[in-house]
Scaffold this active site. Sequence first.
Site: not given
Length: 112
Positions: A56, A61, A76
């Site tokens: 995934s 950030h 996943c």
Amino acid sequence: MAADLYGCDPALVDDVPALERLLHAAAEASNATVVDALTHTFTPVGATIALVLAESHLILHTWPEHEFVALDAFTCSEAMNPEAAVEVVRAGLRAQRVESSVVPRGSAFART
């Protein structure tokens, strides 16, 4: 898993090449397979770094002016360990505090 890292070393949080290496190390530690990477640097400071994984994604950030980093580790795969990714980033940025949460996704498709 979503993790908010507070009290990060501001010099480290604004070192984009080091952040890229750190996120790749986090992917490796979590048993993830990187298939692509994207980095965007903001002016005057801050960055977003995204690793697309076979499992995934990992996205970081940064807000150096607030000594803050947000990390999303979405998987996943039961083989991937997002907690390991968070720990690598926490240690690498010398975060003073981490708040994390797990958000179950795709419950309608749960394995039986």
